[in-house]
Design a protein around this motif. Sequence first.
Motif, short mmCIF file in Angstrom:
data_model
loop_
_atom_site.label_atom_id
_atom_site.label_comp_id
_atom_site.label_asym_id
_atom_site.label_seq_id
_atom_site.Cartn_x
_atom_site.Cartn_y
_atom_site.Cartn_z
N ALA A 96 0.95 -1.27 0.11
CA ALA A 96 -0.18 -0.56 0.28
C ALA A 96 1.16 1.68 0.12
N ARG A 97 2.02 1.47 0.91
CA ARG A 97 3.14 2.96 0.62
C ARG A 97 3.49 2.80 -0.16
N ILE A 98 3.71 1.30 -1.40
CA ILE A 98 4.31 1.59 -3.01
C ILE A 98 3.36 2.12 -3.43
N PRO A 117 17.62 0.92 -6.51
CA PRO A 117 17.28 0.87 -4.61
C PRO A 117 18.76 -0.04 -4.01
N GLU A 118 19.30 -0.52 -4.49
CA GLU A 118 20.36 -1.30 -4.08
C GLU A 118 21.92 -0.75 -4.62
N ILE A 119 22.55 0.20 -3.80
CA ILE A 119 23.42 0.75 -4.88
C ILE A 119 25.01 -0.49 -5.12
N LEU A 120 25.16 -1.61 -4.39
CA LEU A 120 25.56 -2.25 -4.58
C LEU A 120 25.38 -3.80 -5.41
N SER A 121 24.16 -3.43 -6.18
CA SER A 121 24.06 -4.79 -7.13
C SER A 121 24.23 -3.77 -8.65
N GLU A 122 25.95 -4.84 -8.52
CA GLU A 122 26.46 -4.83 -9.31
C GLU A 122 26.31 -5.79 -10.42
N CYS A 123 26.39 -6.11 -11.23
CA CYS A 123 26.41 -7.53 -12.75
C CYS A 123 27.86 -7.18 -12.87
N PRO A 124 29.04 -8.41 -11.69
CA PRO A 124 30.34 -9.47 -12.16
C PRO A 124 30.93 -9.29 -13.40
N SER A 147 14.01 -5.39 -2.49
CA SER A 147 12.83 -6.35 -1.57
C SER A 147 11.97 -5.00 -1.83
N LEU A 148 10.79 -4.17 -1.38
CA LEU A 148 9.56 -4.58 -0.91
C LEU A 148 10.39 -2.45 -0.21
N ILE A 189 10.59 1.15 -0.82
CA ILE A 189 10.17 2.22 -0.25
C ILE A 189 10.95 3.11 0.01
N THR A 190 12.01 2.45 0.32
CA THR A 190 13.12 3.60 0.83
C THR A 190 13.44 4.40 -0.01
N ALA A 191 13.48 4.10 -1.37
CA ALA A 191 14.13 4.75 -3.18
C ALA A 191 13.51 5.61 -3.48
N LEU A 192 12.05 5.71 -3.22
CA LEU A 192 11.03 6.41 -3.50
C LEU A 192 11.06 7.40 -2.43
#
Length: 308
Positions: free
Chosen positions: A11-13, A83-90, A269-270, A274-277
Amino acid sequence: MILQDKEKLIARINELKEERNAVILTHNYQRGEVQDIADFTGDSLGLSQQAAEHEADVIVFCGVDFMAQSAAILSPQKTVLIPEILSECPMAAMITPEELIIKKKEYPDAVVVAYVNTSAQVKAHSDICCTSANAVQVVNSLDENEVIFVPDRNLALYTARYTNKKIIPWDGYCPTHHMILPEDIMLLKNTYPDAETIVHPECRPEVIDLADNVFSTGGMVTHIKRSKSSKFIIGTEIGMLHRLKKENPDKEFYPASSCAVCPSMKMNSLSNIITALEENRYVVTIPESIREQAKKSLDRMLESGRGD
Ligand code: 13P
Ligand code: SF4
Protein backbone atom coordinates in the motif's frame (compact mmCIF):
# COMPACT_ATOMS: atom_id res chain seq x y z
CA MET A 1 6.91 -11.92 6.09
CA ILE A 2 3.50 -11.66 7.82
CA LEU A 3 0.77 -11.06 5.22
CA GLN A 4 -0.51 -7.92 6.98
CA ASP A 5 2.98 -6.38 6.94
CA LYS A 6 3.37 -7.21 3.26
CA GLU A 7 0.02 -5.59 2.45
CA LYS A 8 1.10 -2.43 4.31
CA LEU A 9 4.36 -2.26 2.37
CA ILE A 10 2.54 -2.71 -0.94
CA ALA A 11 0.00 0.00 0.00
CA ARG A 12 2.87 2.39 0.84
CA ILE A 13 4.59 1.63 -2.49
CA ASN A 14 1.37 2.40 -4.37
CA GLU A 15 0.96 5.67 -2.45
CA LEU A 16 4.53 6.73 -3.25
CA LYS A 17 4.18 5.72 -6.90
CA GLU A 18 1.22 8.01 -7.27
CA GLU A 19 2.85 10.92 -5.38
CA ARG A 20 5.96 10.74 -7.53
CA ASN A 21 4.44 9.57 -10.84
CA ALA A 22 6.78 6.59 -10.67
CA VAL A 23 6.92 3.30 -12.49
CA ILE A 24 8.58 0.13 -11.19
CA LEU A 25 10.53 -1.93 -13.72
CA THR A 26 11.85 -5.32 -12.62
CA HIS A 27 14.00 -7.97 -14.22
CA ASN A 28 12.81 -11.58 -14.50
CA TYR A 29 15.41 -12.66 -11.87
CA GLN A 30 14.13 -10.38 -9.09
CA ARG A 31 12.60 -11.83 -5.90
CA GLY A 32 8.99 -12.97 -6.39
CA GLU A 33 7.50 -10.27 -4.14
CA VAL A 34 9.34 -7.58 -6.13
CA GLN A 35 8.17 -8.96 -9.49
CA ASP A 36 4.61 -9.11 -8.14
CA ILE A 37 4.39 -5.33 -7.50
CA ALA A 38 6.09 -4.28 -10.76
CA ASP A 39 4.45 -2.32 -13.55
CA PHE A 40 6.59 -4.26 -16.00
CA THR A 41 8.76 -7.36 -15.57
CA GLY A 42 10.98 -8.43 -18.42
CA ASP A 43 14.35 -9.12 -19.95
CA SER A 44 17.10 -6.56 -20.60
CA LEU A 45 15.71 -5.67 -24.02
CA GLY A 46 12.10 -5.31 -22.86
CA LEU A 47 13.22 -3.20 -19.89
CA SER A 48 15.28 -0.88 -22.14
CA GLN A 49 12.27 -0.47 -24.44
CA GLN A 50 10.01 0.34 -21.47
CA ALA A 51 12.54 2.83 -20.06
CA ALA A 52 12.73 4.60 -23.42
CA GLU A 53 8.97 4.78 -23.96
CA HIS A 54 7.35 5.17 -20.52
CA GLU A 55 5.79 8.52 -19.57
CA ALA A 56 6.61 8.38 -15.83
CA ASP A 57 8.79 11.04 -14.10
CA VAL A 58 10.58 8.45 -11.97
CA ILE A 59 11.75 4.92 -12.81
CA VAL A 60 12.53 2.59 -9.90
CA PHE A 61 14.78 0.05 -11.55
CA CYS A 62 14.92 -3.33 -9.81
CA GLY A 63 17.66 -5.22 -11.59
CA VAL A 64 21.41 -4.63 -11.66
CA ASP A 65 23.57 -1.57 -12.31
CA PHE A 66 23.96 -1.79 -16.09
CA MET A 67 20.20 -2.10 -16.60
CA ALA A 68 19.45 1.04 -14.57
CA GLN A 69 22.26 2.82 -16.41
CA SER A 70 20.68 1.92 -19.74
CA ALA A 71 17.41 3.46 -18.51
CA ALA A 72 19.26 6.66 -17.51
CA ILE A 73 21.08 6.76 -20.87
CA LEU A 74 17.84 6.41 -22.82
CA SER A 75 15.70 8.72 -20.65
CA PRO A 76 17.83 11.59 -19.28
CA GLN A 77 14.71 13.63 -18.46
CA LYS A 78 13.54 10.96 -15.97
CA THR A 79 14.89 10.27 -12.50
CA VAL A 80 16.18 6.69 -12.46
CA LEU A 81 16.49 5.15 -8.99
CA ILE A 82 18.29 1.92 -8.10
CA PRO A 83 17.17 0.76 -4.62
CA GLU A 84 20.48 -0.96 -3.78
CA ILE A 85 23.73 0.68 -4.86
CA LEU A 86 25.71 -2.58 -4.57
CA SER A 87 23.59 -4.50 -7.08
CA GLU A 88 26.35 -4.79 -9.67
CA CYS A 89 26.68 -7.36 -12.46
CA PRO A 90 30.09 -9.05 -12.07
CA MET A 91 30.24 -9.87 -15.78
CA ALA A 92 29.83 -6.19 -16.71
CA ALA A 93 32.87 -5.47 -14.51
CA MET A 94 35.01 -7.91 -16.56
CA ILE A 95 35.83 -5.28 -19.18
CA THR A 96 37.01 -1.66 -18.82
CA PRO A 97 36.95 1.02 -21.54
CA GLU A 98 40.78 1.10 -21.48
CA GLU A 99 40.97 -2.63 -22.21
CA LEU A 100 38.47 -2.28 -25.04
CA ILE A 101 40.48 0.56 -26.61
CA ILE A 102 43.56 -1.72 -26.69
CA LYS A 103 41.55 -4.53 -28.31
CA LYS A 104 40.18 -2.16 -30.97
CA LYS A 105 43.76 -1.22 -31.92
CA GLU A 106 44.57 -4.92 -32.39
CA TYR A 107 41.62 -5.32 -34.79
CA PRO A 108 41.25 -1.94 -36.58
CA ASP A 109 38.74 -3.29 -39.14
CA ALA A 110 36.43 -4.88 -36.58
CA VAL A 111 33.13 -3.49 -35.36
CA VAL A 112 32.43 -3.64 -31.59
CA VAL A 113 29.22 -5.29 -30.39
CA ALA A 114 28.66 -4.72 -26.66
CA TYR A 115 26.28 -6.95 -24.76
CA VAL A 116 24.13 -4.60 -22.64
CA ASN A 117 25.83 -6.20 -19.60
CA THR A 118 28.56 -3.53 -19.82
CA SER A 119 29.20 -0.14 -18.21
CA ALA A 120 28.05 3.09 -19.90
CA GLN A 121 31.74 3.84 -20.63
CA VAL A 122 32.21 0.55 -22.50
CA LYS A 123 28.98 1.14 -24.44
CA ALA A 124 30.32 4.58 -25.37
CA HIS A 125 33.36 2.92 -27.01
CA SER A 126 31.20 0.37 -28.88
CA ASP A 127 29.39 0.56 -32.21
CA ILE A 128 26.18 -1.20 -31.29
CA CYS A 129 24.70 -2.97 -28.27
CA CYS A 130 22.85 -6.27 -28.15
CA THR A 131 20.99 -8.34 -25.58
CA SER A 132 20.59 -12.09 -25.36
CA ALA A 133 17.29 -11.64 -27.26
CA ASN A 134 18.82 -10.10 -30.38
CA ALA A 135 22.58 -10.87 -30.45
CA VAL A 136 22.42 -13.00 -33.62
CA GLN A 137 20.15 -10.51 -35.38
CA VAL A 138 22.38 -7.54 -34.42
CA VAL A 139 25.59 -9.25 -35.59
CA ASN A 140 24.03 -10.34 -38.90
CA SER A 141 22.72 -6.81 -39.52
CA LEU A 142 26.27 -5.40 -39.68
CA ASP A 143 28.19 -4.65 -42.90
CA GLU A 144 31.58 -5.50 -41.36
CA ASN A 145 32.87 -9.07 -41.36
CA GLU A 146 34.91 -8.92 -38.15
CA VAL A 147 33.19 -8.44 -34.79
CA ILE A 148 34.76 -7.82 -31.38
CA PHE A 149 32.05 -9.19 -29.08
CA VAL A 150 32.22 -8.09 -25.40
CA PRO A 151 32.13 -9.14 -22.59
CA ASP A 152 30.38 -12.55 -22.56
CA ARG A 153 32.40 -15.26 -24.29
CA ASN A 154 29.50 -17.73 -24.08
CA LEU A 155 27.04 -15.39 -25.83
CA ALA A 156 29.78 -14.61 -28.37
CA LEU A 157 30.35 -18.32 -29.07
CA TYR A 158 26.60 -18.94 -29.26
CA THR A 159 26.22 -16.08 -31.77
CA ALA A 160 29.16 -17.45 -33.80
CA ARG A 161 27.08 -20.60 -34.46
CA TYR A 162 24.58 -18.50 -36.45
CA THR A 163 26.77 -16.15 -38.48
CA ASN A 164 29.50 -16.35 -41.12
CA LYS A 165 31.25 -13.34 -39.59
CA LYS A 166 34.48 -13.71 -37.66
CA ILE A 167 33.65 -13.28 -33.96
CA ILE A 168 36.43 -12.17 -31.61
CA PRO A 169 35.08 -13.02 -28.13
CA TRP A 170 36.06 -11.22 -24.92
CA ASP A 171 36.90 -13.60 -22.06
CA GLY A 172 34.13 -12.55 -19.64
CA TYR A 173 31.41 -14.80 -18.27
CA CYS A 174 28.46 -14.82 -15.91
CA PRO A 175 29.45 -16.53 -12.62
CA THR A 176 25.82 -17.57 -12.05
CA HIS A 177 25.29 -19.28 -15.42
CA HIS A 178 28.80 -20.77 -15.16
CA MET A 179 27.54 -22.87 -12.23
CA ILE A 180 25.17 -24.80 -14.49
CA LEU A 181 27.03 -27.91 -15.62
CA PRO A 182 26.28 -30.47 -18.36
CA GLU A 183 25.99 -33.10 -15.60
CA ASP A 184 23.13 -31.10 -14.02
CA ILE A 185 21.23 -31.12 -17.30
CA MET A 186 21.89 -34.82 -17.96
CA LEU A 187 20.68 -35.80 -14.50
CA LEU A 188 17.39 -33.96 -15.02
CA LYS A 189 16.99 -35.23 -18.58
CA ASN A 190 17.33 -38.79 -17.29
CA THR A 191 14.79 -38.14 -14.52
CA TYR A 192 12.29 -36.30 -16.78
CA PRO A 193 12.88 -37.73 -20.29
CA ASP A 194 9.80 -36.01 -21.73
CA ALA A 195 10.77 -32.52 -20.47
CA GLU A 196 11.87 -29.77 -22.85
CA THR A 197 15.27 -28.28 -21.97
CA ILE A 198 15.58 -24.51 -22.34
CA VAL A 199 18.75 -22.63 -21.43
CA HIS A 200 20.04 -19.05 -21.52
CA PRO A 201 22.82 -18.26 -24.04
CA GLU A 202 25.08 -17.18 -21.13
CA CYS A 203 25.44 -20.90 -20.31
CA ARG A 204 28.60 -22.85 -21.17
CA PRO A 205 28.71 -24.21 -24.77
CA GLU A 206 28.56 -27.81 -23.43
CA VAL A 207 25.27 -26.93 -21.70
CA ILE A 208 23.91 -25.23 -24.81
CA ASP A 209 24.70 -28.40 -26.79
CA LEU A 210 22.28 -30.33 -24.55
CA ALA A 211 19.37 -27.87 -24.86
CA ASP A 212 16.29 -28.18 -27.06
CA ASN A 213 16.02 -24.39 -27.20
CA VAL A 214 18.12 -21.36 -26.24
CA PHE A 215 16.38 -18.13 -25.27
CA SER A 216 16.74 -14.82 -23.43
CA THR A 217 14.61 -14.69 -20.28
CA GLY A 218 11.90 -12.86 -22.24
CA GLY A 219 12.12 -15.41 -25.05
CA MET A 220 11.61 -18.20 -22.47
CA VAL A 221 8.38 -16.58 -21.26
CA THR A 222 6.94 -16.29 -24.77
CA HIS A 223 8.07 -19.73 -25.94
CA ILE A 224 6.83 -21.64 -22.86
CA LYS A 225 3.36 -20.06 -23.06
CA ARG A 226 3.02 -21.39 -26.62
CA SER A 227 4.82 -24.72 -26.16
CA LYS A 228 2.85 -27.98 -26.15
CA SER A 229 5.30 -29.50 -23.63
CA SER A 230 4.13 -29.73 -20.03
CA LYS A 231 7.54 -30.14 -18.34
CA PHE A 232 10.58 -27.89 -18.67
CA ILE A 233 14.19 -28.04 -17.48
CA ILE A 234 15.26 -24.40 -17.10
CA GLY A 235 18.95 -23.48 -17.36
CA THR A 236 19.16 -19.95 -16.02
CA GLU A 237 19.03 -17.95 -12.77
CA ILE A 238 16.40 -19.53 -10.50
CA GLY A 239 14.38 -16.30 -10.08
CA MET A 240 13.03 -17.05 -13.55
CA LEU A 241 10.93 -19.90 -12.18
CA HIS A 242 8.68 -17.55 -10.17
CA ARG A 243 7.27 -15.95 -13.30
CA LEU A 244 7.15 -19.16 -15.32
CA LYS A 245 5.19 -20.98 -12.59
CA LYS A 246 2.86 -18.02 -12.03
CA GLU A 247 2.00 -17.64 -15.72
CA ASN A 248 1.82 -21.38 -16.47
CA PRO A 249 0.19 -23.03 -13.42
CA ASP A 250 -0.54 -26.23 -15.36
CA LYS A 251 3.10 -26.77 -16.38
CA GLU A 252 6.06 -28.12 -14.36
CA PHE A 253 9.49 -26.51 -14.09
CA TYR A 254 12.80 -27.96 -12.93
CA PRO A 255 15.76 -25.61 -12.35
CA ALA A 256 18.94 -26.98 -13.96
CA SER A 257 20.82 -26.02 -10.80
CA SER A 258 19.48 -24.62 -7.55
CA CYS A 259 22.96 -23.03 -7.09
CA ALA A 260 22.32 -20.70 -10.04
CA VAL A 261 21.50 -17.63 -7.95
CA CYS A 262 22.64 -14.11 -8.87
CA PRO A 263 23.28 -12.40 -5.49
CA SER A 264 23.13 -8.91 -7.04
CA MET A 265 19.64 -9.58 -8.40
CA LYS A 266 18.39 -10.56 -4.96
CA MET A 267 19.29 -7.30 -3.20
CA ASN A 268 15.98 -5.56 -3.81
CA SER A 269 13.00 -5.88 -1.49
CA LEU A 270 9.67 -4.14 -0.86
CA SER A 271 11.36 -2.16 1.95
CA ASN A 272 14.23 -0.78 -0.09
CA ILE A 273 11.85 0.20 -2.91
CA ILE A 274 9.98 2.31 -0.33
CA THR A 275 13.24 3.90 0.89
CA ALA A 276 14.27 4.59 -2.72
CA LEU A 277 11.03 6.49 -3.38
CA GLU A 278 10.89 8.26 0.00
CA GLU A 279 14.52 9.39 0.03
CA ASN A 280 15.05 9.68 -3.74
CA ARG A 281 17.97 7.28 -3.74
CA TYR A 282 20.11 6.09 -5.39
CA VAL A 283 19.89 8.37 -8.42
CA VAL A 284 21.70 6.95 -11.45
CA THR A 285 23.75 9.64 -13.20
CA ILE A 286 25.88 9.34 -16.32
CA PRO A 287 28.23 12.15 -17.47
CA GLU A 288 26.63 13.77 -20.55
CA SER A 289 29.51 13.12 -23.00
CA ILE A 290 29.47 9.37 -22.14
CA ARG A 291 25.67 9.24 -22.13
CA GLU A 292 25.43 10.67 -25.66
CA GLN A 293 27.96 8.19 -27.08
CA ALA A 294 26.47 5.21 -25.23
CA LYS A 295 22.97 6.19 -26.39
CA LYS A 296 24.04 5.87 -30.04
CA SER A 297 24.94 2.20 -29.45
CA LEU A 298 21.70 1.51 -27.55
CA ASP A 299 19.52 3.36 -30.09
CA ARG A 300 21.12 1.45 -32.94
CA MET A 301 20.22 -1.79 -31.14
CA LEU A 302 16.65 -0.71 -30.34
CA GLU A 303 16.07 0.07 -34.03
CA SER A 304 16.76 -3.59 -34.83
CA GLY A 305 13.99 -4.88 -32.46
CA ARG A 306 13.66 -8.35 -30.91
CA GLY A 307 15.31 -11.39 -32.46
CA ASP A 308 13.55 -14.16 -30.53
P1 13P B 1 18.10 -11.32 -20.26
O1 13P B 1 18.29 -10.11 -21.12
O2 13P B 1 17.89 -12.56 -21.04
O3 13P B 1 17.00 -11.10 -19.28
O4 13P B 1 19.45 -11.58 -19.47
C1 13P B 1 20.00 -10.64 -18.60
C2 13P B 1 20.98 -11.24 -17.74
O5 13P B 1 21.66 -10.58 -17.00
C3 13P B 1 21.14 -12.67 -17.80
O6 13P B 1 22.02 -13.08 -16.85
FE1 SF4 C 1 25.18 -10.42 -14.40
FE2 SF4 C 1 24.96 -13.07 -14.46
FE3 SF4 C 1 23.66 -11.69 -12.60
FE4 SF4 C 1 22.90 -11.61 -15.18
S1 SF4 C 1 22.84 -13.36 -13.80
S2 SF4 C 1 23.10 -9.87 -13.80
S3 SF4 C 1 24.90 -11.70 -16.19
S4 SF4 C 1 25.88 -11.87 -12.85
